[in-house]
Scaffold this active site. Structure first.
Site, PDB file in Angstrom:
ATOM      1  N   ASP A 178     -17.313 -12.683   6.399  1.00  0.00           N
ATOM      2  CA  ASP A 178     -17.538 -14.102   6.144  1.00  0.00           C
ATOM      3  C   ASP A 178     -18.721 -14.779   6.829  1.00  0.00           C
ATOM      4  OD1 ASP A 178     -15.089 -13.039   5.540  1.00  0.00           O
ATOM      5  OD2 ASP A 178     -13.920 -14.746   6.179  1.00  0.00           O
ATOM      6  N   GLU A 413      -7.218  -7.973  15.168  1.00  0.00           N
ATOM      7  CA  GLU A 413      -8.162  -8.012  14.053  1.00  0.00           C
ATOM      8  C   GLU A 413      -9.541  -7.530  14.524  1.00  0.00           C
ATOM      9  OE1 GLU A 413      -8.527 -12.036  12.793  1.00  0.00           O
ATOM     10  OE2 GLU A 413      -9.345 -11.537  10.820  1.00  0.00           O
TER      11      GLU A 413
HETATM   12  C1  9WN Z   1     -11.102 -15.309   4.291  1.00  0.00           C
HETATM   13  C2  9WN Z   1      -7.782 -10.963   5.798  1.00  0.00           C
HETATM   14  C3  9WN Z   1      -9.230 -11.432   5.692  1.00  0.00           C
HETATM   15  C4  9WN Z   1     -10.226 -10.260   5.580  1.00  0.00           C
HETATM   16  C5  9WN Z   1     -11.657 -10.712   5.738  1.00  0.00           C
HETATM   17  C6  9WN Z   1     -11.779 -11.514   7.022  1.00  0.00           C
HETATM   18  C7  9WN Z   1     -10.831 -12.701   7.008  1.00  0.00           C
HETATM   19  C8  9WN Z   1     -10.420 -14.724   5.546  1.00  0.00           C
HETATM   20  C9  9WN Z   1     -10.297 -15.821   6.580  1.00  0.00           C
HETATM   21  O1  9WN Z   1      -9.496 -12.239   6.838  1.00  0.00           O
HETATM   22  O2  9WN Z   1     -11.221 -13.607   5.971  1.00  0.00           O
HETATM   23  O3  9WN Z   1     -11.057 -14.373   3.241  1.00  0.00           O
HETATM   24  O4  9WN Z   1      -9.485 -16.730   6.371  1.00  0.00           O
HETATM   25  O5  9WN Z   1     -11.000 -15.806   7.606  1.00  0.00           O
HETATM   26  O6  9WN Z   1     -13.088 -11.926   7.209  1.00  0.00           O
HETATM   27  O7  9WN Z   1     -12.501  -9.591   5.759  1.00  0.00           O
HETATM   28  O8  9WN Z   1     -10.064  -9.622   4.349  1.00  0.00           O
HETATM   29  O9  9WN Z   1      -7.670 -10.003   6.820  1.00  0.00           O
END
Ligand code: 9WN
Length: 447
Positions: A178, A413
């Site tokens: 992101d 994470e």
């Molecule tokens: C937005 C779920 C996801 C991952 C992404 C990570 C994060 C989301 C957020 O979490 O993104 O899609 O709300 O920050 O960047 O890679 O799939 O783990």
């Protein structure tokens, strides 16, 4: 949990994470911060889940594939009935999109196409188990190959408008990384003309220093609304949305996935599909190789609005190590990855690649995709290395990768590279999956 876990303890704890995050038909990406199913998380999770329960892994992928849009796109989120995540279904306005799936709430953008990689891995795991698991997996491959093929066709057909052959994205969320500095120049051209209320549910579960800023979220929401305004129509979006980036990492993942889909198609005797996927893999691989920056040795994204290559030193720069390519270039990237700007950096607690090199002015060691070490990236790089027969690199990622996870047992994470502090969402499903697969799949240890 702070004592170092044994391998057995780590495996038990990882299994417990997945059981706790399981909603039955989908796995929450994380227990509190991410209460829905994310597309590439689900594919990764299915790989580790298959080591424990092939049927449950198939269910995970069925849920992803059932949410496919009529265009072929797999949406980045399939929403559960939980409400504490922003932006939720109402913010996406996908109910007005003609291509949406009936009766399923989803977002309107995609994520990297790890799915065929997961299906092939699941099939290999099930075949090792034999019996009912094998029969179920083989049936699932027959059932899913059409959807996987149209997913790949959509990416190549509707999203490769970039003259350099990179898959185009319209939101940083589509990259899965992101707020990576990869996208700073693209986001600098995103100027919201509306000020949104931001119920930052994420900040109830993670410290603000570990997450994107409000300014970044204003841009994220503005893009969601620009895309919703054209009902997520790809051609219209390419003309109207402020953010257009040729994503080198997503393109490399597509190459790897196309290789795997070709193997699955061969297995079913579908030679035409196998050839189409091999051709796709070659095209993507060539685009990734052509993006290489001669000065840094890293692969580059392309800013389609500014018509300029993007120079940033992030983990996505190692995309050739994901998809493979000319030997000399792969060797050069491998040396760089193991060298002192990356895995060999003097500041690291574990010799694992941070998402941004500590040598970069953009490096922020606690902030999301701007510095921390992401276990899922270590797993993916190790997986790709093993496929290329590079057991040395695979071991160099897996060994410290497991040590990092055993050191605190949080299955975070992401981790602070210098201190090993667990950050972001604890008990993250795909982090648990990395531990499970590294510990259970014999290919990591049996040559
Ligand atoms: C937005 C779920 C996801 C991952 C992404 C990570 C994060 C989301 C957020 O979490 O993104 O899609 O709300 O920050 O960047 O890679 O799939 O783990």
């Amino acid at each position: 949990m702070d004592a170092v876990l044994s391998q057995d303890g780590l495996l038990q704890a990882a299994g417990a994470v997945l059981r706790a995050n399981d909603l039955g038909h989908m796995m929450k990406a994380g227990p509190a911060l991410y209460p829905h199913q994310w597309s590439w998380d689900a594919a990764f999770i299915a790989i580790g889940l298959a080591q424990l329960d092939v049927s449950r892994a198939i269910t995970e992928l069925r849920t992803v594939l059932a949410a496919q849009w009529s265009t072929g796109m797999l949406p980045h989120i399939v929403f559960s009935d939980q409400t504490d995540y922003f932006p939720g279904p109402e913010a996406w306005r996908t109910a007005d999109a003609p291509a949406r799936p009936a009766g399923i709430q989803t977002s309107g953008i995609c994520q990297p196409p790890v799915h065929a990689i997961a299906v092939r891995s699941l099939l290999d795991t099930a075949r090792r188990a034999g019996g009912a698991a094998q029969a179920e997996a083989e049936e699932f491959v027959r059932e899913s190959i059409g959807r996987l093929a149209s997913w790949h066709d959509w990416l190549s057909g509707s999203r490769v408008l970039d003259p350099h052959g990179l898959v185009e994205i319209h939101h940083g969320w589509e990259s899965g990384m992101d707020n990576s500095p990869r996208f700073d120049s693209c986001y600098a051209a995103v100027h919201p003309r509306v000020h949104y209320d931001l119920p930052r549910t994420d900040l109830q579960h993670a410290d603000a220093s570990e997450r994107p800023t409000d300014t970044e979220y204003q841009r994220y929401l503005w893009l969601v609304n620009q895309l919703a305004d054209v009902h997520f129509d790809d051609a219209l979006a390419a003309r109207t949305v402020d953010f257009r980036c040729g994503d080198v990492f997503l393109t490399a993942v597509l190459a790897l996935a196309a290789d795997d889909l070709a193997v699955l198609a061969d297995d079913l005797g579908d030679r035409e599909r196998a050839e189409a996927e091999r051709a796709r893999a070659d095209t993507c691989r060539a685009a990734v190789a052509a993006s290489l920056d001669p000065d840094t040795g890293l692969c580059r994204d392309y800013d389609l609005r500014a018509q300029a290559w993007i120079r940033s030193e992030t983990i996505a720069g190692f995309s050739l190590l994901i998809c493979g390519g000319p030997d000399a270039l792969v060797t050069q990237q491998r040396r760089l990855l193991l060298g002192e700007r990356w895995m060999g950096h003097r500041s690291l607690r574990f010799p694992l690649p941070p998402s941004v090199t500590p040598e970069s002015p953009d490096y922020r060691p606690r902030t999301y995709w701007r510095g921390p070490v992401w276990p899922i990236m270590n797993w993916l790089l190790a997986h790709a290395a093993l496929l290329r027969g590079d057991r040395t690199l695979a071991d160099a990622l897996r060994g410290p990768g497991l040590e990092q996870l055993a050191a605190d047992g949080h299955f975070a994470e992401y981790y602070q590279p210098a201190t090993g502090e667990p950050l972001g969402s604890p008990q993250q499903s795909w982090t648990a999956m990395a531990a499970i697969d590294w510990l259970c799949d014999p290919r990591w240890t049996v040559p």
